[in-house]
Design a protein around this motif. Structure first.
Motif: not given
Length: 303
Positions: A111-125
């Motif tokens: 969810g939302p918080g200090e970094i981008q929503v749902h984190g970064f694992a889903r949009n990196v290689d």
């Protein structure tokens, strides 16, 4: 405890949901997925999927699975000729945003918080470590992009396998640094379903938090979808049974996760809300702490 922002603010804002306002892409997306799922596969391979993205195909008996290294996401799990998973019509396979559907990651933040929503694992290689006929392993390590928002030393390894008509996703998070770190996360699983026939069973007795109404409660009956749902269920059992309509059901078995999440956008996603529901194994009510050198593990099995 989870911050008030995490509990109160839905990660699925109207601006995000407005991306799925057209039906025109659904039929072509389905035909592409069906074609790739029905191919005869003799062994796993790091081949090319939609948008030219690197994809691994797994096969066991009559079951197949497709895993994209971008986002480390399983986009298809077909058994008995039916895809258990769902990819939304607004899904992009060009790395412009996370692939919307399948079994995407919410990590290291749900969810939302200090970094981008749902984190970064889903949009990196992710990096392919190994692959076989019915199993593959991929890995995620820190890079400049991740360190800019979450300056932790970590290694995340996911193993995806299919056996006996079941899909298993195993996650291992290792702290490579010298200080403890915390995270929240989930497998944000999209299930193909007739939304009017959905029943989520097994959460009876769990404390719940309705993120839309900002209300706490307790589950007293199977969950059905009569409107939008964005709810957290604390201390969820290891097994959840999901009826998806048409006489089909999915047994969801989790290990290592503490919570569950159910989400349907309802008419905020007019193009496709009737065709899927998200039921997630999660650890998000309380952050997970990983000591230096330690490894946290969790898994989700669909059958």
């Amino acid at each position: 405890k989870m911050s008030a922002l995490l509990l109160k603010a839905s990660p699925f804002s109207p601006s995000v949901l407005a991306l799925a306002k057209t039906n025109t892409k659904q039929s072509s997306l389905r035909s592409q997925r069906k074609q790739s799922s029905s191919d005869v596969v003799v062994s796993a391979s790091a081949g090319v999927g939609q948008g030219g993205l690197e994809m691994v195909t797994l096969k066991s008996g009559t079951s197949t699975a497709e895993v994209y290294l971008f986002g480390g996401v399983v986009t298809s799990f077909t058994k008995s000729g039916r895809d258990v998973l769902y990819v939304r019509p607004d899904a992009k396979f060009d790395k412009s945003k996370p692939i919307s559907g399948g079994v995407p990651h919410c990590w290291p933040q749900f969810g939302p918080g200090e970094i981008q929503v749902h984190g970064f694992a889903r949009n990196v290689d992710w990096t392919l470590v190994s692959s076989g006929e019915d199993t593959m392993t991929m890995k995620l390590l820190p890079n400049e992009y991740t360190k800019a928002m979450w300056d932790k030393e970590f290694e995340v390894v996911e193993t995806v396998s299919i056996k006996d008509d079941a899909l298993t996703c195993e996650l291992a998070v290792t702290n490579k640094g010298s200080e403890p770190f915390t995270f929240t996360g989930s497998f944000h699983t999209y299930f193909a379903a007739d939304i009017d026939a959905v029943q989520v069973k097994g959460l009876e007795g769990c404390e719940s938090f309705d993120r839309l109404k900002e209300e706490s409660g307790k589950v007293s009956a199977p969950i059905t979808c009569k409107g939008p749902i964005d709810s957290l269920y604390k201390n969820a059992p290891s097994q959840i049974d999901l009826d998806v309509g048409g006489g089909n059901s999915v047994k969801i078995t989790g290990a290592g996760w503490k919570d569950a999440v159910v989400w349907t956008p309802w008419t905020d996603m007019e193009a496709c809300y009737k065709e899927f529901v998200c039921v997630e194994n999660a650890s998000c009510a309380e952050p997970v702490t990983v000591a230096p050198g330690a490894t946290w593990t969790a898994s989700t099995k669909l059958e």
